[in-house]
Write an enzyme that holds these catalytic residues in place. Structure first.
Site, PDB file in Angstrom:
ATOM      1  N   GLY A 171       0.837  -1.202   0.000  1.00  0.00           N
ATOM      2  CA  GLY A 171       0.000   0.000   0.000  1.00  0.00           C
ATOM      3  C   GLY A 171       0.868   1.247   0.000  1.00  0.00           C
ATOM      4  N   ARG A 188      -0.897  -6.583  -4.288  1.00  0.00           N
ATOM      5  CA  ARG A 188      -1.173  -7.953  -4.755  1.00  0.00           C
ATOM      6  C   ARG A 188      -0.006  -8.414  -5.614  1.00  0.00           C
ATOM      7  NH1 ARG A 188      -7.412  -8.240  -5.683  1.00  0.00           N
ATOM      8  NH2 ARG A 188      -7.979  -7.595  -3.593  1.00  0.00           N
ATOM      9  N   ASP A 201       5.716  -4.534   5.812  1.00  0.00           N
ATOM     10  CA  ASP A 201       5.958  -5.881   6.298  1.00  0.00           C
ATOM     11  C   ASP A 201       5.892  -6.929   5.173  1.00  0.00           C
ATOM     12  OD1 ASP A 201       5.931  -7.906   8.471  1.00  0.00           O
ATOM     13  OD2 ASP A 201       3.921  -8.261   7.683  1.00  0.00           O
ATOM     14  N   THR A 248       5.285   2.164   5.898  1.00  0.00           N
ATOM     15  CA  THR A 248       3.881   1.831   6.155  1.00  0.00           C
ATOM     16  C   THR A 248       3.294   2.822   7.137  1.00  0.00           C
ATOM     17  OG1 THR A 248       2.295   0.299   7.127  1.00  0.00           O
ATOM     18  CG2 THR A 248       4.550   0.027   7.867  1.00  0.00           C
ATOM     19  N   ASP A 262       1.151   1.992   9.064  1.00  0.00           N
ATOM     20  CA  ASP A 262       0.794   1.184  10.245  1.00  0.00           C
ATOM     21  C   ASP A 262       1.882   1.194  11.322  1.00  0.00           C
ATOM     22  OD1 ASP A 262      -1.353   0.519   8.643  1.00  0.00           O
ATOM     23  OD2 ASP A 262      -0.494  -1.394   8.002  1.00  0.00           O
ATOM     24  N   ASP A 267       4.184  -0.909  11.872  1.00  0.00           N
ATOM     25  CA  ASP A 267       4.252  -2.221  12.540  1.00  0.00           C
ATOM     26  C   ASP A 267       5.491  -3.036  12.163  1.00  0.00           C
ATOM     27  OD1 ASP A 267       3.519  -2.658   9.931  1.00  0.00           O
ATOM     28  OD2 ASP A 267       1.800  -3.937  10.372  1.00  0.00           O
ATOM     29  N   MET A 281      -6.950   3.246  10.389  1.00  0.00           N
ATOM     30  CA  MET A 281      -6.225   2.077   9.856  1.00  0.00           C
ATOM     31  C   MET A 281      -5.144   1.627  10.845  1.00  0.00           C
ATOM     32  SD  MET A 281      -5.804   2.694   5.780  1.00  0.00           S
ATOM     33  CE  MET A 281      -7.117   2.233   4.655  1.00  0.00           C
ATOM     34  N   GLY A 282      -4.304   0.705  10.400  1.00  0.00           N
ATOM     35  CA  GLY A 282      -3.209   0.231  11.253  1.00  0.00           C
ATOM     36  C   GLY A 282      -3.027  -1.275  11.237  1.00  0.00           C
ATOM     37  N   ARG A 283      -3.929  -1.954  10.492  1.00  0.00           N
ATOM     38  CA  ARG A 283      -3.896  -3.438  10.460  1.00  0.00           C
ATOM     39  C   ARG A 283      -3.988  -4.022  11.866  1.00  0.00           C
ATOM     40  NH1 ARG A 283      -4.525  -6.874   6.782  1.00  0.00           N
ATOM     41  NH2 ARG A 283      -4.758  -5.837   4.807  1.00  0.00           N
ATOM     42  N   ARG A 291     -22.813   7.933  15.920  1.00  0.00           N
ATOM     43  CA  ARG A 291     -22.473   7.856  14.497  1.00  0.00           C
ATOM     44  C   ARG A 291     -21.087   7.220  14.335  1.00  0.00           C
ATOM     45  NH1 ARG A 291     -27.083   9.057  14.213  1.00  0.00           N
ATOM     46  NH2 ARG A 291     -28.043  10.810  13.123  1.00  0.00           N
ATOM     47  N   HIS A 293      -8.729   5.481   3.429  1.00  0.00           N
ATOM     48  CA  HIS A 293      -7.518   5.802   2.662  1.00  0.00           C
ATOM     49  C   HIS A 293      -7.108   7.262   2.713  1.00  0.00           C
ATOM     50  CE1 HIS A 293      -8.698   1.846   1.319  1.00  0.00           C
ATOM     51  NE2 HIS A 293      -7.436   1.661   0.984  1.00  0.00           N
ATOM     52  N   LEU A 294      -7.945   8.118   3.331  1.00  0.00           N
ATOM     53  CA  LEU A 294      -7.507   9.502   3.577  1.00  0.00           C
ATOM     54  C   LEU A 294      -6.160   9.493   4.282  1.00  0.00           C
ATOM     55  CD1 LEU A 294     -10.454  11.533   5.154  1.00  0.00           C
ATOM     56  CD2 LEU A 294      -9.228  12.001   3.040  1.00  0.00           C
ATOM     57  N   GLN A 295      -5.983   8.478   5.148  1.00  0.00           N
ATOM     58  CA  GLN A 295      -4.769   8.398   5.973  1.00  0.00           C
ATOM     59  C   GLN A 295      -3.538   8.037   5.145  1.00  0.00           C
ATOM     60  OE1 GLN A 295      -6.221   6.201   9.879  1.00  0.00           O
ATOM     61  NE2 GLN A 295      -7.506   5.780   8.117  1.00  0.00           N
ATOM     62  N   ARG A 296      -3.739   7.535   3.939  1.00  0.00           N
ATOM     63  CA  ARG A 296      -2.589   7.138   3.106  1.00  0.00           C
ATOM     64  C   ARG A 296      -2.205   8.220   2.101  1.00  0.00           C
ATOM     65  NH1 ARG A 296      -3.577   1.218   2.001  1.00  0.00           N
ATOM     66  NH2 ARG A 296      -3.282   1.735  -0.184  1.00  0.00           N
TER      67      ARG A 296
END
Ligand code: F6P
Length: 359
Positions: free
Chosen positions: A10, A73, A115, A137, A139, A141, A181-183, A277, A283-286
């Site tokens: 990503g 992928r 990763d 990443t 994330d 991680d 996010m963050g997996r 709510r 994906h804003l975070q990416r």
């Protein structure tokens, strides 16, 4: 030297700055650099290798995304390959990567990835490909480095969103549940949640009890704080529960997490009677412009990768080990994912300032 450079997995803010750092550091040594487009796919079949010089990397330090394109992928060891009957089979194409690398006359590869991509890199290194990894990443991680690039920008984006969510939550006396996010790691949720003054932060490292979350919301209500902001990491789980997923793993890919905010919001509404709510930042975070921290880290990582190749060291990853950037073996870095330690001072801080962590 002929250096190949690829971006995999990503995207993350700072990828272009790494590319610029690496290309300029290589050019200054009189080396040439070639970008492999769209992960390893550029070396498999449709040959997409582009020459990268100072002109190609001009003015991209602050630009989000990657000028080379990427894919999550793109595992050459499990390359999704259409079969005559229309089905898709995962085929090991790693030998083709090595053959293409040799055919291009490359001396080394700089592979920028998280990763998953670094794990592929380690396997290619074991097969004889001389390479250096750069940990990317949002994330955060990846072990062995205090921080991956892209993380700081993602946290800033999420914090900014929480600031905005606060005012609307307060106007309407609502509970707002924000999914980040963050997996399987809670770094983004914890850091953004603290910085954005969340009342509840739910991370994968601490399975939550929804009743404890509701208790916190009721307590706030009783004190006249009729709104609450809950941050939930996409990989968070309730005690004894499983991950909420949008899609199970497709060939060559990973399961897609997402939807926990809606689940948590519904439970809160039912149990507290408060209007609630859910908002998924996704994906804003990416995307977008990397923060100053990420730009600088990315440039340092890119230049360090070339410095590492110049020193003849391969099978390693550049790493932030303050105050400097160093090199750690890929094997060591990939031995286990970097999760938030339960004794992290950020966890202690959260508890000490009254944030509910769901336990
Ligand atoms: O690893 C980065 C990341 O953004 C994760 O936080 C998230 O789970 C995943 O990638 C989303 O992947 P995709 O772009 O395939 O939706």
């Amino acid at each position: 030297m002929r250096i190949a450079l690829s971006t995999g997995g990503g995207d993350a803010p700072g990828l272009n700055a790494v590319i610029r750092g690496a290309v300029l550091a290589a050019v200054s040594r009189g080396w040439s650099v070639y970008g492999i487009q769209r992960g390893y796919g550029g070396l498999l079949g449709n040959d997409r290798v582009v020459s990268l010089g100072a002109d190609e990397v001009r003015g991209i330090t602050h630009v989000g995304g990657t000028i080379l394109g990427t894919t999550n992928r793109g595992d050459p060891f499990k390359w999704p390959t259409p079969q005559p009957d229309g089905s898709i089979k995962e085929v090991d194409r790693s030998d083709d990567i090595l053959a293409a690398f040799a055919a291009h006359g490359f001396d080394a590869l700089v592979t920028i990835g998280g990763d998953g991509s670094l794990r592929i890199a380690q396997k290619l290194y074991e097969k004889g490909l001389p390479l250096v990894g750069v940990p990317k990443t949002i994330d955060n991680d990846v072990s062995g480095t205090v921080m991956t690039f892209g993380f700081d920008t993602a946290v800033s984006t999420a914090t900014d969103a929480l600031d905005k969510v606060h005012s609307t939550a307060e106007s309407h006396d609502r509970v707002m549940v924000v999914e980040v996010m963050g997996r399987y790691a809670g770094w983004i949720a914890l850091n953004a949640g603290l910085s954005g003054s969340a009342d509840v932060i739910l991370i994968p490292e601490i399975p939550f009890d929804i009743e404890s979350v509701c208790r916190k919301i009721r307590e706030r209500d009783a004190r006249g704080r009729r709104f609450s902001v809950v941050v939930v990491a996409e990989g968070a789980t309730s005690k004894g529960g499983g991950h909420v997923v949008q899609a199970s793993a497709a060939p060559g890919g990973m399961e897609r997490l997402g939807g926990i905010a809606a689940v948590v919001a519904k439970e809160i509404e039912v149990r507290t009677g408060k209007e609630t709510r859910a908002l998924t930042l996704g994906h804003l975070q990416r995307g977008g412009t990397p923060t100053t921290f990420d730009r600088l880290l990315s440039l340092r990582f890119g230049a360090a990768a070339i410095r590492c190749i110049a020193g003849g060291t391969f099978g390693v990853m550049v790493a932030l080990t303050p105050p400097t950037v160093s090199f750690v073996s890929l094997k060591e870095a990939l031995a286990k994912p970097k999760l938030v330690p339960l004794d992290a001072d950020t966890i202690l801080t959260a508890r000490e300032i009254g944030v509910c962590l769901g336990d």
